[in-house]
Design a protein around this motif. Structure first.
Motif, short mmCIF file in Angstrom:
data_model
loop_
_atom_site.label_atom_id
_atom_site.label_comp_id
_atom_site.label_asym_id
_atom_site.label_seq_id
_atom_site.Cartn_x
_atom_site.Cartn_y
_atom_site.Cartn_z
N ALA A 279 -27.57 12.72 -6.48
CA ALA A 279 -27.11 14.12 -6.33
C ALA A 279 -26.36 14.78 -7.34
CB ALA A 279 -26.02 14.12 -5.25
N VAL A 280 -27.02 16.15 -7.50
CA VAL A 280 -26.52 16.89 -8.59
C VAL A 280 -25.78 18.40 -7.90
CG1 VAL A 280 -27.25 18.31 -10.67
CG2 VAL A 280 -28.48 16.23 -10.13
N PRO A 281 -24.58 18.45 -8.28
CA PRO A 281 -23.71 17.99 -9.32
C PRO A 281 -23.00 16.79 -8.90
CG PRO A 281 -22.83 19.76 -8.54
CD PRO A 281 -23.98 19.80 -7.70
N GLU A 282 -22.84 16.36 -7.72
CA GLU A 282 -21.87 15.44 -7.21
C GLU A 282 -21.88 14.21 -7.91
OE1 GLU A 282 -23.20 18.27 -3.88
OE2 GLU A 282 -24.16 16.99 -5.30
N LYS A 283 -22.97 13.48 -8.14
CA LYS A 283 -23.08 12.37 -8.94
C LYS A 283 -22.98 12.74 -10.56
CE LYS A 283 -25.25 7.74 -9.40
NZ LYS A 283 -24.01 6.93 -9.60
N ILE A 284 -23.88 13.46 -10.78
CA ILE A 284 -24.15 13.68 -12.36
C ILE A 284 -24.38 15.25 -12.41
CG2 ILE A 284 -25.71 13.50 -14.46
CD1 ILE A 284 -26.69 10.73 -13.35
N ARG A 285 -23.59 15.80 -13.17
CA ARG A 285 -23.52 17.37 -13.70
C ARG A 285 -24.70 17.47 -14.64
NH1 ARG A 285 -18.71 15.06 -12.98
NH2 ARG A 285 -17.56 15.90 -11.08
N VAL A 286 -25.23 18.66 -14.74
CA VAL A 286 -26.17 18.77 -15.77
C VAL A 286 -25.91 20.31 -16.43
CG1 VAL A 286 -28.68 18.91 -16.00
CG2 VAL A 286 -27.77 17.43 -14.41
N VAL A 287 -25.97 20.33 -17.68
CA VAL A 287 -25.94 21.59 -18.50
C VAL A 287 -27.28 21.74 -19.38
CG1 VAL A 287 -24.82 23.12 -19.95
CG2 VAL A 287 -23.55 21.83 -18.32
N SER A 288 -27.97 22.56 -19.42
CA SER A 288 -29.19 22.78 -20.25
C SER A 288 -29.13 23.66 -21.38
CB SER A 288 -30.53 22.77 -19.53
OG SER A 288 -30.32 24.08 -18.67
N TYR A 289 -30.12 24.15 -21.88
CA TYR A 289 -30.10 25.20 -22.93
C TYR A 289 -31.32 26.17 -22.71
CZ TYR A 289 -28.38 26.65 -27.64
OH TYR A 289 -27.71 27.26 -28.51
N ASP A 290 -31.14 27.43 -23.09
CA ASP A 290 -32.02 28.56 -23.24
C ASP A 290 -31.93 29.64 -22.27
OD1 ASP A 290 -33.62 27.51 -25.44
OD2 ASP A 290 -34.97 26.19 -24.12
N ASP A 291 -31.76 29.26 -20.99
CA ASP A 291 -31.70 30.39 -20.02
C ASP A 291 -33.07 31.00 -19.74
OD1 ASP A 291 -30.39 31.48 -17.74
OD2 ASP A 291 -29.78 33.32 -18.62
N LEU A 292 -34.22 30.08 -19.82
CA LEU A 292 -35.40 30.87 -19.31
C LEU A 292 -35.35 31.16 -17.91
CD1 LEU A 292 -37.53 28.15 -21.26
CD2 LEU A 292 -36.99 30.40 -22.19
N PRO A 293 -36.43 32.08 -17.41
CA PRO A 293 -36.56 32.12 -15.93
C PRO A 293 -36.47 31.18 -15.20
CG PRO A 293 -38.12 33.47 -17.16
CD PRO A 293 -37.45 32.72 -18.22
N ILE A 294 -36.82 29.92 -15.58
CA ILE A 294 -36.89 28.63 -14.63
C ILE A 294 -35.42 28.21 -14.35
CG2 ILE A 294 -37.09 27.01 -16.86
CD1 ILE A 294 -39.05 25.25 -15.15
N ALA A 295 -34.66 28.63 -15.38
CA ALA A 295 -33.26 28.08 -15.09
C ALA A 295 -32.47 28.36 -13.56
CB ALA A 295 -32.29 28.48 -16.19
#
Length: 344
Positions: A279-295
Motif C-alpha cells: 500500500a502506498v503511502p500507508e506502507k511505503i511513501r514515494v517521492v519521485s523527480y521531474d513532474d512529467l504529465p505521467i506524475a
C-alpha cells in the motif's frame, strides 16, 4: 606455407579535429585547444610542441568553428549521449517532453532540429564529429551521461554549445538544468516529514544529475539520523521492471520511504508495488523527480520534485542563440519545487 608478404603500410589518419591532434601529441583535446589559443595555463614547452605538430599536419586552430560561422545551415543539432545506459531509449518520457518543448522553441526562432542518439563507447569522437559535420550551426547536448570531460574539452574550442545537465563549480561548458542536489534534499525532507524513517533511493547513481539528487537526499537523511540505501535501477525499459521487482522482493519489509530518480521509474515502481499488495503511502511513501504529465496520471498520483522543463528548453535556446552571436554566456540553474500529491 603462411603468406609472409609484408602488408602495405596504412596511410596516416588525416588531422581534421582537435581530437586528432591531441592523439598525436599525447595530451587532452582541451590542452590542445588552450595551447593553440595561447592560453597561459599551458606551459611554453608544451604549447610550442603542439604548435609544431599542428604546423606539420597543416592544422589551423578553430578552422571548424570558423567554417561553421561562415556557412549557416539554419539547423541546430541535438545530441543525446547514452554512455551510462546504452539500452535507454529516446522514447523515454523525459526525453520526449524536453524534445517537444525544444523543437517548439527552435521552430519559433527559425531553426530546424537534427537529432542524434549517441552511444559514446561505439564512437569516441561523437561530439567533435557532429559539430564538425558542416550540417549544423550549433548543438544542444541533452544530459552529460558519463561524458563530462569530453564535453569540457570540446567547450574549450567551440562556443555555440549548451548542455542540459547538472552544474558544478568551475566547469567550463554552459549548462541549463535544475539544482538537482537541492531537489534531492526536498525529496528526503518530504519523506521524513511524512513519517518515513528508513529510506531508499531507486535509480542509477552514476549519471551526474542522478548522483547529485542522491547526494542531496543523503545529506538530509544524515542530518535527521535516518538511514538511506541506494537501489541501483536503470532507465532502459527492458531492465527497469525486473530490477524493481528484485529490489522489492529483498527490502519491501525494511523501508518505509522511497526517493525515485525519475517519474518514469516511479510509475513502474507503483505498478510492481500494486502487484505485491504494498500500500502506498500507508506502507511505503514515494517521492519521485521531474513532474512529467505521467506524475498526475498514476494511481495514486505521484508526489514529485518539479523541474520546469518548458523554462529549461527556452533557456537552452536563448543561451545557444547568444553564443551563436559570439557571447560567452553563464549557465542557468533553475530551482526545483516540491509538488505534493498522494504518494507522500
Amino acid at each position: 606455407m603462411p603468406d609472409c608478404t609484408p602488408s602495405p603500410e596504412q596511410p596516416p589518419r588525416p588531422v581534421r579535429t582537435i581530437t586528432d591532434l591531441a592523439r598525436i601529441a599525447g595530451v587532452s583535446a582541451g590542452t590542445v585547444s588552450r595551447a593553440l589559443s595561447g592560453n597561459s595555463l599551458v606551459n611554453t614547452k608544451t604549447r610550442k610542441r603542439i604548435e609544431a605538430i599542428a604546423r606539420e599536419h597543416g592544422f589551423h586552430p578553430n578552422q571548424m568553428a570558423s567554417r561553421l560561422r561562415r556557412q549557416k545551415t539554419g539547423v541546430i543539432g541535438v545530441a543525446i549521449p547514452l554512455g551510462h545506459d546504452v539500452r535507454q531509449q529516446i522514447s523515454d518520457t523525459f526525453f520526449m517532453t524536453l524534445l517537444g518543448y525544444l523543437a517548439d522553441e527552435l521552430t519559433q526562432k527559425g531553426y530546424d532540429l537534427m537529432l542524434r542518439r549517441v552511444v559514446p563507447s561505439a564512437d569516441e569522437d561523437w561530439l567533435e564529429r557532429f559539430i564538425g559535420s558542416g550540417m549544423i550551426d550549433g548543438v544542444v547536448v541533452i544530459g552529460q551521461s558519463d561524458q563530462f570531460e569530453r564535453i569540457e574539452d570540446v567547450a574549450d574550442g567551440y562556443l555555440p554549445m549548451v548542455v542540459w545537465g547538472n552544474h558544478q563549480e568551475g566547469q567550463r561548458h554552459c549548462v541549463v538544468g535544475t539544482d538537482n542536489r537541492l531537489g534531492g534534499k526536498l525529496a528526503a525532507e518530504r519523506l521524513i516529514a511524512a513519517g518515513s524513517r528508513n529510506l531508499a533511493f531507486l535509480g542509477d547513481p552514476d549519471p551526474i544529475e542522478f548522483a547529485a539528487r542522491y547526494a542531496g537526499a543523503v545529506e538530509i537523511a544524515g542530518k535527521h539520523g535516518v538511514p538511506i540505501r541506494c537501489l541501483r535501477t536503470h532507465l532502459s525499459p527492458d531492465q527497469v521492471s525486473a530490477e524493481i521487482a528484485a529490489h522489492l522482493a529483498t527490502i519491501a519489509d525494511e523501508i518505509d520511504g522511497l526517493f525515485v530518480a525519475t517519474d518514469a521509474i516511479a510509475a513502474a515502481c507503483l505498478q510492481e508495488m500494486r502487484k505485491r499488495g504494498i500500500a502506498v503511502p500507508e506502507k511505503i511513501r514515494v517521492v519521485s523527480y521531474d513532474d512529467l504529465p505521467i506524475a498526475s496520471q498514476t494511481v495514486p498520483m505521484l508526489t514529485t520534485i518539479r523541474q520546469d522543463i518548458a523554462a529549461g528548453a527556452k533557456g537552452l535556446v536563448e543561451l545557444l542563440l547568444r553564443r551563436l552571436a559570439g557571447e560567452d554566456t553563464e549557465s542557468l540553474v533553475l530551482p526545483p519545487h516540491l509538488v505534493v500529491r498522494q504518494t507522500a
